[in-house]
Design an enzyme around this catalytic site. Structure first.
Site, PDB file in Angstrom:
ATOM      1  N   TYR A 251       0.841  -1.198   0.000  1.00 55.84           N
ATOM      2  CA  TYR A 251       0.000   0.000   0.000  1.00 55.84           C
ATOM      3  C   TYR A 251       0.876   1.248   0.000  1.00 55.84           C
ATOM      4  O   TYR A 251       1.966   1.240   0.574  1.00 55.84           O
ATOM      5  CB  TYR A 251      -0.877   0.024   1.252  1.00 55.84           C
ATOM      6  N   HIS A 259     -10.201   5.381  -1.217  1.00 57.14           N
ATOM      7  CA  HIS A 259     -10.588   3.970  -1.206  1.00 57.14           C
ATOM      8  C   HIS A 259      -9.330   3.089  -1.125  1.00 57.14           C
ATOM      9  O   HIS A 259      -8.539   3.054  -2.071  1.00 57.14           O
ATOM     10  CB  HIS A 259     -11.412   3.587  -2.445  1.00 57.14           C
ATOM     11  N   VAL A 260      -9.199   2.390  -0.006  1.00 53.03           N
ATOM     12  CA  VAL A 260      -8.035   1.525   0.226  1.00 53.03           C
ATOM     13  C   VAL A 260      -7.793   0.611  -0.968  1.00 53.03           C
ATOM     14  O   VAL A 260      -8.721  -0.033  -1.470  1.00 53.03           O
ATOM     15  CB  VAL A 260      -8.256   0.663   1.491  1.00 53.03           C
ATOM     16  N   HIS A 261      -6.553   0.582  -1.447  1.00 53.77           N
ATOM     17  CA  HIS A 261      -6.236  -0.300  -2.578  1.00 53.77           C
ATOM     18  C   HIS A 261      -4.853  -0.900  -2.408  1.00 53.77           C
ATOM     19  O   HIS A 261      -3.892  -0.221  -2.097  1.00 53.77           O
ATOM     20  CB  HIS A 261      -6.360   0.441  -3.910  1.00 53.77           C
ATOM     21  N   LEU A 262      -4.806  -2.203  -2.641  1.00 55.30           N
ATOM     22  CA  LEU A 262      -3.547  -2.955  -2.578  1.00 55.30           C
ATOM     23  C   LEU A 262      -2.911  -2.965  -3.969  1.00 55.30           C
ATOM     24  O   LEU A 262      -3.534  -3.400  -4.937  1.00 55.30           O
ATOM     25  CB  LEU A 262      -3.820  -4.394  -2.124  1.00 55.30           C
TER      26      LEU A 262
END
Length: 343
Positions: A251, A259-262
Site C-alpha cells: 500500500y 478507497h483503500v487499494h492494494l
DNA sequence: GTTCTAGAAC
DNA sequence: GTTCTAGAAC
C-alpha cells in the site's frame, strides 16, 4: 484563455445522519459551523462556532479547524482545539464527540437558481446518465459482444458534462464498479488494472466496502486484508510472466486516491506511465508498505500508523531498487533499469 | 491521480 | 538550445 468559464466548482458538505440540506462551501471561502439552525444541532457540547471549514476545490479537500473545546474528529482521529486537518471525499468528519457525521463531495455543477417554493426539494440530477444505459431496460441484454457505444460527438453546448461524476480522487470508486475494468471479483473484493500502470503488471485489489485509507483500518479489517493479499497472490499465479518477474504487494502510505487499494506490481518498472520522482519513490522507498506489514501492524496495534516524515521520502534522489545505484534523472534511471530486465 | 508548462539544469 | 523537473490547476 479566450473564454470565461462560468462553471463554478463547489464543495458540498453532506450530513450523513439527519440529512439536512448539504451546505455549500465555495473555493477558499471560510465557513464557520456549529450548533445552530444551519446544522440543526442543538447539543450544548457543540460550540456555535465548533469548526472553521475551507474548501480547496482545485485540490479536492477541505481543511477543518477545530474552534470549540470539545473534540472534532476525522475518521476517528481527534483534531484538537486550534488544530486543523484536511478532509477528503470518502473520509468522515464528526463535528463533535463522534457525533454529527459529514462527508464532502466536490461537484462542478453550477447551482441553477430556483424559486423559493422549490428550494426544499432535493435536487435531482437528470443529466447524469447521459452516455451509458439510457432508455430501454425492458428487453434482456445479455449480449456478450461489446457493440460500440453511441457516437457521442456532441460538442460543448448544452447539457453534456462528460464526467461530473466526481473529483479525480474518487476515480477508483468509479473504475472498480465498471465491469470493463474488473479482472477479478468475489463477494469481498474486486481487482482492476491500474489505469496508469507503473510496470508491465500493475493491479489494484479493492474491497467493496468503502474504507477511505489506511488510517481508517481497524482490527475487524484484518481478515479482509488477508483476503486482499491472497487475491493479489492469485493474480500472480495466472500471470504468464510471473516466473520471470518479481512482484511486490503493498500500500502507499499516503495515497492520492480515495478507497483503500492494494498494489500488486511487477518490479521491472518498465512503463511509459512512470514519469517522475514521486512515481518512483512511492514504489521503491518505505512509502510503499508491504501488505504483510500492514496486516502485522493491524494485528499488533489494532491500527495502522504511518511514520513521520514519510511524505518526504518522495523527494529522495532516484536510486535503483535492485543495485541501489543513484541515477541523476528519470530518463537515465529508465535506461539503467533496462540493464536489470530479464533477457 | 494526470496534464501542462515555466524555468532550472545541462 | 534542449532536456528535464516540479508546482499549479480558479
Amino acid at each position: 484563455s479566450a473564454y470565461i468559464n462560468l462553471r463554478m466548482s463547489v464543495c458540498l458538505l453532506v450530513s450523513e445522519d439527519d440529512p439536512h440540506k448539504p451546505i455549500q462551501l465555495h473555493h477558499q471561502q471560510p465557513v464557520t459551523l456549529g450548533r445552530g439552525p444551519e446544522t440543526k444541532i442543538k447539543d450544548k457540547k457543540c460550540s456555535r462556532e465548533q469548526v472553521e471549514l475551507r474548501a480547496d476545490c482545485n485540490r479536492g479537500f477541505i481543511t477543518v479547524k477545530q474552534l470549540g473545546v470539545n473534540p472534532t474528529n476525522v475518521d476517528g482521529v481527534v483534531v484538537g482545539k486550534g488544530n486543523q486537518v484536511s478532509v477528503k471525499p470518502g473520509q468522515r468528519l464528526y463535528l463533535v464527540n463522534q457525533q454529527y457525521p459529514y462527508t464532502v463531495r466536490f461537484t462542478e455543477d453550477t447551482p441553477t437558481p430556483r424559486s423559493a417554493a422549490e428550494k426544499s426539494k432535493p435536487s435531482k440530477r437528470a443529466h447524469r446518465m447521459s452516455s451509458e444505459g439510457n432508455g430501454e431496460k425492458s428487453s434482456e441484454h445479455h449480449r456478450m459482444s461489446d457493440d460500440s457505444p453511441p457516437p457521442k460527438k456532441t460538442l460543448p453546448s448544452g447539457s453534456d458534462k462528460p464526467e461530473s461524476a466526481g473529483h479525480w480522487s474518487q476515480g477508483l470508486k468509479v473504475s472498480m464498479q465498471d465491469p470493463k475494468m474488473q479482472v477479478y471479483k468475489d463477494d469481498r473484493v474486486v481487482v482492476i488494472k491500474d489505469k496508469y500502470p507503473k510496470a508491465r503488471y500493475h493491479w489494484l485489489v479493492l474491497p467493496w466496502d468503502s474504507i477511505s485509507s489506511l488510517k481508517a483500518l481497524r482490527s475487524e479489517h484484518v481478515e479482509l486484508l488477508k483476503h486482499m493479499q491472497r487475491v493479489g497472490d492469485q493474480m500472480l499465479q495466472q500471470c504468464p510472466d510471473a516466473h520471470k518477474l518479481s512482484f511486490r504487494l503493498g500500500y502507499h502510505a499516503i495515497p492520492s486516491m480515495s478507497h483503500v487499494h492494494l498494489h500488486v506490481i511487477s518490479q521491472d518498472f518498465d512503463s511509459p506511465c512512470l514519469k517522475n520522482k514521486k512515481h518512483w519513490n512511492s514504489f521503491t522507498t518505505d512509502y510503499f508498505v508491504e501488505s504483510r506489514d500492514v496486516i502485522a501492524m493491524l494485528e499488533h496495534d489494532g491500527k495502522v500508523t504511518v511514520k513521520e516524515g514519510t511524505s518526504e521520502l518522495l523527494k529522495l534522489p532516484l536510486r535503483c531498487h535492485l543495485c541501489r545505484k543513484e541515477q541523476p534523472t528519470i530518463p537515465k534511471l529508465k535506461e539503467h533499469l533496462k540493464t536489470h530486465l530479464p533477457s
